[in-house]
Design a protein around this motif. Structure first.
Motif, PDB file in Angstrom:
ATOM      1  N   PHE A 181      46.096   7.803  -1.956  1.00 46.56           N
ATOM      2  CA  PHE A 181      45.742   7.538  -3.352  1.00 46.56           C
ATOM      3  C   PHE A 181      45.704   8.823  -4.165  1.00 46.56           C
ATOM      4  CE2 PHE A 181      43.154   3.535  -2.024  1.00 46.56           C
ATOM      5  CZ  PHE A 181      44.343   2.879  -1.763  1.00 46.56           C
ATOM      6  N   GLY A 182      45.471   9.932  -3.491  1.00 46.47           N
ATOM      7  CA  GLY A 182      45.428  11.213  -4.182  1.00 46.47           C
ATOM      8  C   GLY A 182      46.775  11.883  -4.313  1.00 46.47           C
ATOM      9  N   MET A 183      47.842  11.236  -3.843  1.00 43.17           N
ATOM     10  CA  MET A 183      49.177  11.821  -3.914  1.00 43.17           C
ATOM     11  C   MET A 183      49.688  11.916  -5.347  1.00 43.17           C
ATOM     12  SD  MET A 183      50.932   9.839  -0.669  1.00 43.17           S
ATOM     13  CE  MET A 183      52.497   9.830  -1.515  1.00 43.17           C
ATOM     14  N   GLY A 184      49.256  10.992  -6.179  1.00 44.12           N
ATOM     15  CA  GLY A 184      49.749  10.969  -7.558  1.00 44.12           C
ATOM     16  C   GLY A 184      48.747  11.589  -8.510  1.00 44.12           C
ATOM     17  N   LEU A 185      48.136  10.749  -9.339  1.00 44.03           N
ATOM     18  CA  LEU A 185      47.146  11.234 -10.303  1.00 44.03           C
ATOM     19  C   LEU A 185      45.920  10.339 -10.256  1.00 44.03           C
ATOM     20  CD1 LEU A 185      46.429  13.157 -12.689  1.00 44.03           C
ATOM     21  CD2 LEU A 185      47.304  11.376 -14.201  1.00 44.03           C
ATOM     22  N   ILE A 186      44.744  10.966 -10.182  1.00 44.83           N
ATOM     23  CA  ILE A 186      43.476  10.252 -10.244  1.00 44.83           C
ATOM     24  C   ILE A 186      42.857  10.544 -11.611  1.00 44.83           C
ATOM     25  CG2 ILE A 186      41.182  10.004  -9.248  1.00 44.83           C
ATOM     26  CD1 ILE A 186      42.331  10.841  -6.567  1.00 44.83           C
ATOM     27  N   ALA A 187      42.691   9.520 -12.430  1.00 43.14           N
ATOM     28  CA  ALA A 187      42.211   9.704 -13.807  1.00 43.14           C
ATOM     29  C   ALA A 187      40.916   8.942 -14.036  1.00 43.14           C
ATOM     30  CB  ALA A 187      43.270   9.250 -14.808  1.00 43.14           C
ATOM     31  N   ASP A 188      39.923   9.649 -14.533  1.00 45.69           N
ATOM     32  CA  ASP A 188      38.622   9.063 -14.837  1.00 45.69           C
ATOM     33  C   ASP A 188      38.672   8.360 -16.197  1.00 45.69           C
ATOM     34  OD1 ASP A 188      35.974   8.444 -15.156  1.00 45.69           O
ATOM     35  OD2 ASP A 188      35.312  10.493 -15.504  1.00 45.69           O
ATOM     36  N   MET A 189      38.118   7.152 -16.259  1.00 43.78           N
ATOM     37  CA  MET A 189      37.982   6.432 -17.521  1.00 43.78           C
ATOM     38  C   MET A 189      36.496   6.248 -17.795  1.00 43.78           C
ATOM     39  SD  MET A 189      41.073   3.647 -17.428  1.00 43.78           S
ATOM     40  CE  MET A 189      40.722   3.141 -19.121  1.00 43.78           C
ATOM     41  N   GLY A 190      35.967   7.053 -18.719  1.00 42.74           N
ATOM     42  CA  GLY A 190      34.543   7.007 -19.022  1.00 42.74           C
ATOM     43  C   GLY A 190      34.216   6.017 -20.124  1.00 42.74           C
ATOM     44  N   ILE A 191      32.927   5.776 -20.302  1.00 39.69           N
ATOM     45  CA  ILE A 191      32.477   4.913 -21.392  1.00 39.69           C
ATOM     46  C   ILE A 191      32.827   5.581 -22.716  1.00 39.69           C
ATOM     47  CG2 ILE A 191      30.444   3.914 -22.522  1.00 39.69           C
ATOM     48  CD1 ILE A 191      29.170   3.730 -19.755  1.00 39.69           C
ATOM     49  N   PRO A 192      33.486   4.889 -23.628  1.00 37.14           N
ATOM     50  CA  PRO A 192      33.906   5.506 -24.893  1.00 37.14           C
ATOM     51  C   PRO A 192      32.725   6.071 -25.666  1.00 37.14           C
ATOM     52  CG  PRO A 192      34.913   3.341 -24.601  1.00 37.14           C
ATOM     53  CD  PRO A 192      33.878   3.475 -23.539  1.00 37.14           C
ATOM     54  N   ASP A 193      32.951   7.181 -26.365  1.00 38.56           N
ATOM     55  CA  ASP A 193      31.906   7.745 -27.206  1.00 38.56           C
ATOM     56  C   ASP A 193      31.729   6.894 -28.462  1.00 38.56           C
ATOM     57  OD1 ASP A 193      34.061   8.398 -28.828  1.00 38.56           O
ATOM     58  OD2 ASP A 193      34.122  10.484 -28.167  1.00 38.56           O
ATOM     59  N   THR A 194      30.756   7.259 -29.279  1.00 36.95           N
ATOM     60  CA  THR A 194      30.412   6.432 -30.451  1.00 36.95           C
ATOM     61  C   THR A 194      31.594   6.260 -31.394  1.00 36.95           C
ATOM     62  OG1 THR A 194      28.136   7.233 -30.327  1.00 36.95           O
ATOM     63  CG2 THR A 194      28.793   6.161 -32.372  1.00 36.95           C
ATOM     64  N   GLU A 195      32.335   7.346 -31.643  1.00 30.99           N
ATOM     65  CA  GLU A 195      33.478   7.272 -32.563  1.00 30.99           C
ATOM     66  C   GLU A 195      34.543   6.314 -32.049  1.00 30.99           C
ATOM     67  OE1 GLU A 195      32.080   9.998 -31.478  1.00 30.99           O
ATOM     68  OE2 GLU A 195      31.323  11.051 -33.249  1.00 30.99           O
TER      69      GLU A 195
END
Length: 456
Positions: free
Chosen positions: A271-285
């Motif tokens: 799973f780490g061979m490609g790209l690991i991207a974090d999706m966080g809780i959106p900010d207020t804006e």
């Protein structure tokens, strides 16, 4: 409807469709359609392949109806699609509907259902500061599947848009080339199908053909494979079979691969061979932009005060945010006013904001304890006069939360936190607000404290 020359009408409709959808995949699909009949407000289209029926329903039905209405100069409101693969009138394309450049690829009689939601598109995904990497990677994969980031691993909490972004990639790939075999599946469904294939005895090879010959495989909530050794073994071989043929794999999870207990190391490594991207809780804006986009989509106008309050206070997930917006819309519609007063706005918010946000309005002592415990200091430290860095930060965070979570005024904050001047409270709150825009770490700390507060 009077008799029309269907051949002539369809020729003009095809010109309109090809102009509006110039991508090769769309042109190929239009070539394989034929207008058979028009009665009342319905048109009948014949096609030579069942998969084309699904593609038209997802991507072209509205355009076809609009084009027919324009050409005929009268409304055509519904479309009937009939598969008649042996009719000579149906144009037989020399281009196969499925890619067959690799031995063992799916043949037309081995079609799979994409399971994609057409509402999920890259255009409708609101890209905020905390999702920039994930969104940029999604665009790259959609443009060059199998080569940009493979696999693409998206992780984050519940309701942050992982499924939306994953399926948006699939929809973009199919829109660019309808011949692509794209398959979306949850890890639970993958497990159930695998178990069923073993139980029936003869279904194992069919299962392998289904999953190992697609062009793009989208797997949601991979963390549910944890502890399922047999399923992990099968997914490992499916993963290898696809990546060896440069077929794209996209995975979502609620955590990083290394944080999934009972997940085989060889899977975590791949799973780490490609790209690991974090999706966080959106900010207020970003949350405000999401609300504005949803209102535009629904054709509803709500006071900006309401949207700002929702964006500021409903911060646990996009799903909760959309739910709060729907309730606000219903309440404003019940008011029956085009220009609600501020009293109306407050009334609506009281009925929409999560209940726990309201019942804790005065419970600042509990909030103080949570902040102190989180930063490993005492309540007296937070309220006291010491100005050491390890104390100033939790003090400012406490002031920020008093303002934004409990609705304290700046003078009230100053009195609560050691009898300070209201300008000190203003400075502290502003510093935290600016810090959250620059530091994801601080953003995560604030969110963790909020979750503890509202979970009690």
């Amino acid at each position: 409807m009077s008799t029309v020359d269907t051949k002539k009408v369809w020729g003009r409709v095809k010109e309109v469709l090809n102009e509006r959808h110039p991508a090769v995949g769309y042109r190929e699909a239009v070539k394989r359609m034929l207008l058979e009949d028009i009665t009342e407000e319905n048109a009948t289209i014949i096609v030579d392949n069942q998969t084309l029926v699904g593609f038209i329903g997802r991507y072209l039905e509205t355009s076809i109806l609009q084009a027919l209405s324009e050409v005929l100069e009268q409304p055509v409101r519904s479309l009937t699609i009939v598969v008649k693969s042996k009719r000579k009138e149906v144009p037989q394309s020399t281009t196969p509907l499925f890619v067959t450049d690799t031995p063992g690829s799916l043949q037309p009689n081995q079609e799979v259902t994409a399971n994609l939601n057409p509402r999920f598109t890259l255009q409708s995904f609101i890209n905020g500061r905390r999702n920039q990497l994930a969104y940029a990677a999604a665009q790259a994969v959609a443009e060059n599947p199998g080569h940009s980031y493979n696999p693409l691993y998206l992780y984050g909490g519940v309701g942050v848009g992982k499924t939306h972004l994953m399926q948006a990639i699939g929809n973009a790939i199919v829109a660019a080339d309808p011949r692509k075999q794209v398959l979306y599946v949850t890890s639970e469904a993958f497990t159930n199908e695998f178990v069923a294939s073993i139980r029936t005895g003869h279904g194992k090879e069919e299962f392998k053909r289904k999953y190992r010959n697609v062009d793009v495989l989208l797997v949601d909530d991979i963390q549910f494979l944890a502890g399922k050794d047999g399923t992990q073994e099968e997914f490992f071989h499916t993963f290898n079979a696809l990546t060896q043929k440069n077929r794209q794999i996209i995975i979502t999870s609620d955590r990083r691969p290394v944080d999934i207990a009972d997940l085989e190391e060889r899977l975590s490594s791949r799973f780490g061979m490609g790209l690991i991207a974090d999706m966080g809780i959106p900010d207020t804006e970003t949350r405000l932009a999401i609300l504005q986009a949803k209102c535009q989509e629904k054709g509803i106008l709500l006071p900006n005060d309401v949207l700002e309050q929702l964006a500021e206070h409903v911060d646990t997930s996009i799903r909760e945010l959309e739910g709060a917006l729907s309730r606000a819309i219903l309440q404003f519609q019940a008011l029956g006013k085009t220009e609600p007063s501020m009293a109306d706005v407050r009334e609506v918010l009281q009925g929409v904001l999560p209940e726990q946000r309201l019942v804790r309005k005065s419970n600042h002592q509990e909030l103080l304890k949570i902040v102190a415990d989180f930063y490993n200091c005492t309540s007296s430290d937070v309220l006291g006069a010491r100005r050491h860095a390890e104390i100033v930060k939790p003090r400012q965070v406490y002031m920020y939360l008093l303002k934004h979570e409990l609705g304290f005024t700046f003078p009230q904050i100053g009195r609560e936190v050691g009898g300070r001047d209201h300008t000190t409270a203003m400075h502290s709150v502003e510093k935290i607000e600016k810090g959250m825009k620059k530091s994801d770490e601080l953003l995560d700390e604030i969110q963790a404290i909020r979750e503890q507060f509202y979970a009690r």
